[in-house]
Design a protein around this motif. Structure first.
Motif, PDB file in Angstrom:
ATOM      1  N   GLY A  75       1.398   7.000 -10.156  1.00 35.76           N
ATOM      2  CA  GLY A  75       1.273   8.286 -10.814  1.00 35.76           C
ATOM      3  C   GLY A  75       2.102   8.414 -12.074  1.00 35.76           C
ATOM      4  N   PRO A  76       3.399   8.026 -12.067  1.00 36.41           N
ATOM      5  CA  PRO A  76       4.183   8.137 -13.304  1.00 36.41           C
ATOM      6  C   PRO A  76       3.621   7.305 -14.446  1.00 36.41           C
ATOM      7  N   GLY A  77       3.075   6.138 -14.162  1.00 34.81           N
ATOM      8  CA  GLY A  77       2.472   5.339 -15.224  1.00 34.81           C
ATOM      9  C   GLY A  77       1.264   6.016 -15.825  1.00 34.81           C
ATOM     10  N   LEU A  78       0.409   6.584 -14.976  1.00 36.24           N
ATOM     11  CA  LEU A  78      -0.734   7.340 -15.476  1.00 36.24           C
ATOM     12  C   LEU A  78      -0.256   8.545 -16.284  1.00 36.24           C
ATOM     13  N   ALA A  79       0.767   9.240 -15.784  1.00 37.88           N
ATOM     14  CA  ALA A  79       1.267  10.426 -16.477  1.00 37.88           C
ATOM     15  C   ALA A  79       1.753  10.081 -17.885  1.00 37.88           C
ATOM     16  N   ASN A  80       2.368   8.924 -18.052  1.00 32.81           N
ATOM     17  CA  ASN A  80       2.820   8.515 -19.378  1.00 32.81           C
ATOM     18  C   ASN A  80       1.660   8.315 -20.345  1.00 32.81           C
ATOM     19  N   GLY A  81       0.472   8.069 -19.828  1.00 31.84           N
ATOM     20  CA  GLY A  81      -0.685   7.839 -20.686  1.00 31.84           C
ATOM     21  C   GLY A  81      -1.592   9.042 -20.867  1.00 31.84           C
ATOM     22  N   GLY A 100      -2.850   1.560  -9.956  1.00 29.59           N
ATOM     23  CA  GLY A 100      -2.392   1.081  -8.661  1.00 29.59           C
ATOM     24  C   GLY A 100      -1.821   2.206  -7.822  1.00 29.59           C
ATOM     25  N   GLU A 101      -1.906   2.040  -6.504  1.00 32.68           N
ATOM     26  CA  GLU A 101      -1.373   3.018  -5.548  1.00 32.68           C
ATOM     27  C   GLU A 101      -0.646   2.233  -4.458  1.00 32.68           C
ATOM     28  N   HIS A 102       0.292   2.904  -3.791  1.00 36.45           N
ATOM     29  CA  HIS A 102       0.955   2.281  -2.651  1.00 36.45           C
ATOM     30  C   HIS A 102      -0.065   1.876  -1.587  1.00 36.45           C
ATOM     31  N   ALA A 103       0.266   0.870  -0.807  1.00 38.81           N
ATOM     32  CA  ALA A 103      -0.539   0.567   0.375  1.00 38.81           C
ATOM     33  C   ALA A 103      -0.667   1.840   1.209  1.00 38.81           C
ATOM     34  N   GLN A 104      -1.840   2.048   1.792  1.00 36.24           N
ATOM     35  CA  GLN A 104      -2.136   3.342   2.413  1.00 36.24           C
ATOM     36  C   GLN A 104      -1.169   3.728   3.523  1.00 36.24           C
ATOM     37  N   ALA A 105      -0.702   2.754   4.306  1.00 35.86           N
ATOM     38  CA  ALA A 105       0.242   3.062   5.377  1.00 35.86           C
ATOM     39  C   ALA A 105       1.610   3.446   4.834  1.00 35.86           C
ATOM     40  N   PRO A 112       9.878   6.673  -3.516  1.00 36.26           N
ATOM     41  CA  PRO A 112      10.226   7.333  -4.789  1.00 36.26           C
ATOM     42  C   PRO A 112       9.069   7.492  -5.774  1.00 36.26           C
ATOM     43  N   LEU A 113       8.157   6.537  -5.861  1.00 42.01           N
ATOM     44  CA  LEU A 113       7.084   6.622  -6.851  1.00 42.01           C
ATOM     45  C   LEU A 113       5.795   7.232  -6.297  1.00 42.01           C
ATOM     46  N   THR A 114       5.839   7.752  -5.080  1.00 44.34           N
ATOM     47  CA  THR A 114       4.648   8.388  -4.517  1.00 44.34           C
ATOM     48  C   THR A 114       4.330   9.662  -5.295  1.00 44.34           C
ATOM     49  N   ALA A 115       3.052   9.846  -5.638  1.00 47.48           N
ATOM     50  CA  ALA A 115       2.650  11.012  -6.436  1.00 47.48           C
ATOM     51  C   ALA A 115       1.192  11.334  -6.159  1.00 47.48           C
ATOM     52  N   ASP A 116       0.770  12.511  -6.574  1.00 48.26           N
ATOM     53  CA  ASP A 116      -0.623  12.925  -6.465  1.00 48.26           C
ATOM     54  C   ASP A 116      -1.377  12.354  -7.669  1.00 48.26           C
ATOM     55  N   ILE A 117      -1.822  11.119  -7.553  1.00 52.08           N
ATOM     56  CA  ILE A 117      -2.458  10.452  -8.692  1.00 52.08           C
ATOM     57  C   ILE A 117      -3.773  11.131  -9.040  1.00 52.08           C
ATOM     58  N   VAL A 160      -6.441   2.328  -6.919  1.00 56.39           N
ATOM     59  CA  VAL A 160      -6.593   1.152  -6.055  1.00 56.39           C
ATOM     60  C   VAL A 160      -5.323   0.946  -5.225  1.00 56.39           C
ATOM     61  N   PRO A 161      -5.323   1.367  -3.937  1.00 56.19           N
ATOM     62  CA  PRO A 161      -4.166   1.095  -3.083  1.00 56.19           C
ATOM     63  C   PRO A 161      -3.898  -0.410  -2.982  1.00 56.19           C
ATOM     64  N   ASN A 162      -2.628  -0.747  -2.882  1.00 58.26           N
ATOM     65  CA  ASN A 162      -2.218  -2.144  -2.882  1.00 58.26           C
ATOM     66  C   ASN A 162      -2.880  -2.952  -1.772  1.00 58.26           C
ATOM     67  N   ASP A 163      -3.001  -2.361  -0.575  1.00 57.96           N
ATOM     68  CA  ASP A 163      -3.597  -3.104   0.539  1.00 57.96           C
ATOM     69  C   ASP A 163      -5.089  -3.320   0.338  1.00 57.96           C
ATOM     70  N   VAL A 164      -5.763  -2.422  -0.406  1.00 60.33           N
ATOM     71  CA  VAL A 164      -7.173  -2.623  -0.718  1.00 60.33           C
ATOM     72  C   VAL A 164      -7.325  -3.782  -1.704  1.00 60.33           C
ATOM     73  N   ALA A 165      -6.365  -3.920  -2.619  1.00 58.25           N
ATOM     74  CA  ALA A 165      -6.427  -5.004  -3.599  1.00 58.25           C
ATOM     75  C   ALA A 165      -6.135  -6.360  -2.981  1.00 58.25           C
ATOM     76  N   TRP A 166      -5.204  -6.422  -2.034  1.00 59.30           N
ATOM     77  CA  TRP A 166      -4.815  -7.742  -1.525  1.00 59.30           C
ATOM     78  C   TRP A 166      -5.669  -8.229  -0.349  1.00 59.30           C
ATOM     79  N   ALA A 167      -6.435  -7.321   0.287  1.00 63.20           N
ATOM     80  CA  ALA A 167      -7.234  -7.731   1.443  1.00 63.20           C
ATOM     81  C   ALA A 167      -8.375  -8.659   1.030  1.00 63.20           C
ATOM     82  N   ASP A 168      -8.760  -9.526   1.964  1.00 64.30           N
ATOM     83  CA  ASP A 168      -9.884 -10.433   1.701  1.00 64.30           C
ATOM     84  C   ASP A 168     -11.160  -9.647   1.454  1.00 64.30           C
ATOM     85  N   ALA A 169     -11.993 -10.184   0.575  1.00 63.01           N
ATOM     86  CA  ALA A 169     -13.255  -9.527   0.233  1.00 63.01           C
ATOM     87  C   ALA A 169     -14.362 -10.566   0.199  1.00 63.01           C
ATOM     88  N   VAL A 170     -15.591 -10.067   0.226  1.00 67.49           N
ATOM     89  CA  VAL A 170     -16.764 -10.934   0.143  1.00 67.49           C
ATOM     90  C   VAL A 170     -17.377 -10.751  -1.243  1.00 67.49           C
TER      91      VAL A 170
END
Length: 514
Positions: A75-81, A100-105, A112-117, A160-170
């Motif tokens: 969120g802070p990175g988006l806010a800067n832009g 990017g977003e924190h892993a959902q869990a 500290p960087l959690t925000a309403d993106i 894009v939550p971090n766990d969605v980015a790192w999980a295996d995909a087809v």
């Protein structure tokens, strides 16, 4: 290496012609960084501030007609832009933000960087989506690319939550998006506009995300044939001009000048333009600039098929395109750098194919009119009004058109917002000439203070408008970012410095003492 969600997203970008990304990533984007840089199909530009990344994506899309991506950190990175995303929204520029977003869990722990993106993104975005599962990445990304390039084009923000980015995909194989074509001109609107332009006091107002040379050839011929006046919107996202085209008059920015210019308008025909409004509210002045009894006729809606509508209107009127009277270059300037001397210095140096990102504000009144006599070039204005856009925008234009010389002409107050763009220009060796108009104050505030009825600057308020204590040394700042810099104190020196900058590779900065 396993194929993951970040790879799936990158594959969709490449399949849809998204070949450039302006980035300021953090920990939550590391899998996206790996995917975006693993394939040679995407050019990546590191930006030292997110407002540079978003402004650069805006400039890239204005010149290519297709989105660039940004990669931003939470969120802070988006806010800067956000400021330059506001400008992109007002210019109807398609930009794809990947945030990017924190892993959902992890979100529930309120790190500290959690925000309403999503909440941060909505005011500047046409489309906002948060991915929840890796399997939905390809379709969600494709859908957003379709939405931001359809109808009223705009900004899309994909979270894009971090766990969605790192999980295996087809790996998928979705067809690329085909942006729809604007609707054909409305014959009823063509007939109405043709009759309206014949009325005494008629005005044709032209607007478009890209006002092309053909559009101007048509409107000049239509205005000549009907006797109607012709004006462009106060700011244009992209205007192709010069090279023998007459000057397209603009609706003035200043409220009193605008009201005076429009006071005798009986009928306004809007060709891709919106009815003009004042930039701000002023005591005892109206917000709408056209007279209250002015009839308004829409030839073509904003972002519609403006050129096709003008072609149909010319046919309806039986107009034939004849030779146009090109303006003459002003004489080479001498002496101090006044607004008129600035215009003459740039106009006499502007090369064929140049792109000008104009953020000259108070010192630029003579700049655009003078350059109308230069060889063919593109001119870009700020339609959103949030300052600090021209340096990032010029960066994006240079990335989009590496074979064309790019200018950023900017006041010293505005340049202070996003001077980090100089570093990315230097890193990529971009042919950008930056002219900083150094009057060492926010002069527009001085002008506006009395106009809005707040008095005149005094010993208490003037320090909030002055930039001379201490003065900013732009040449040293430029060199610190790897860009050669020099100071011009006369009009002759300014013109010479522009020619020298154009003759040498890479970016250059010129501080013009106004």
């Amino acid at each position: 290496m396993a194929f993951n969600g970040a790879d799936a997203l990158t594959r969709v970008l490449i399949d849809n012609g998204i070949d450039t990304c302006f980035s300021n990533p953090g920990t939550t984007e590391m899998h996206l960084v790996a995917a975006l840089t693993r394939d040679a199909g995407i050019a990546n530009h590191l930006c030292l501030f997110e407002g540079v990344a978003t402004g650069a994506a805006d400039g890239y899309a204005r010149m290519t007609g297709r989105p660039a991506a940004t990669l931003l950190h939470l969120g802070p990175g988006l806010a800067n832009g956000l400021a330059n995303l506001h400008n992109a929204r007002k210019a109807a520029t398609p930009v794809l933000n990947i945030v990017g977003e924190h892993a959902q869990a992890h979100i529930a722990h309120d790190a500290p960087l959690t925000a309403d993106i999503e909440g941060l993104a909505r005011p500047v975005s046409k489309a906002v989506a948060t991915l929840r599962m890796t399997g939905e990445i390809a379709q969600a990304t494709r859908s957003m690319l379709s939405e931001i390039q359809s109808g009223e084009k705009g900004v899309g923000t994909l979270i894009v939550p971090n766990d969605v980015a790192w999980a295996d995909a087809v790996p998928g194989n979705l067809p690329p998006v085909e942006p729809p074509q604007p609707a054909a001109p409305d014959p009823v609107a063509i007939d109405a506009a043709a009759e309206a332009l014949k009325a005494p006091g008629a005005l044709l107002i032209l607007g478009s995300p890209h006002i092309t040379r053909r559009m101007q050839e048509l409107v000049f011929a239509i205005a000549t044939a009907t006797g109607a006046r012709l004006m462009g919107e106060a700011a244009t996202a992209r205007l192709s001009r010069g090279g023998g085209l007459p000057l397209l008059p603009r609706i003035p920015f200043q409220i009193d000048m605008a009201l005076d210019a429009l006071k005798d308008t009986s009928t306004a025909v809007l060709a891709g333009a919106r009815a003009p409004v004042a930039f701000f509210a002023y005591p005892e002045r109206p917000s709408e600039l056209l007279p209250t009894d002015c009839r308004r006729v829409t030839l073509c809606p904003p972002q519609g098929a403006v050129e096709a509508a003008l072609e149909a209107l010319a046919d309806r009127l039986g107009v034939s395109l004849g030779p146009l009277e090109a303006p003459e270059l002003p004489a080479l300037p001498e002496g101090t750098i006044t607004p008129e001397a600035l215009g003459a210095a740039v106009a006499n140096a502007l090369p064929e194919g140049a792109i000008v990102a104009d953020e000259s504000v108070t010192n630029g009144a003579a700049l655009q009119p003078a350059c109308a006599a230069a060889p063919a070039h593109d001119w870009i204005n700020n339609r959103g009004g949030s300052i600090g856009y021209s340096l990032p925008l010029a960066l994006g234009c240079a990335a989009a058109c590496p074979d064309r010389p790019v200018f950023a002409i900017v006041g010293d107050g505005s340049a202070s917002y996003t001077l980090q763009a100089l570093w990315t220009m230097a890193r990529a060796g971009m042919n950008v000439t930056v002219i900083v108009l150094s009057n060492r104050r926010y002069r527009i505030l001085t002008n506006e203070m009395s106009k809005i009825g707040a008095g005149t600057p005094d010993e208490n308020s003037d320090p909030l408008m002055s930039l001379d204590n201490p003065p900013i040394d732009w040449t040293d700042l430029a060199r610190g970012f790897g860009v050669p810099g020099e100071r011009a104190e006369t009009a002759e020196a300014l013109h010479t410095a522009i020619l020298a900058a154009l003759a040498a590779p890479g970016p250059h900065l010129i501080e013009a003492i106004m």
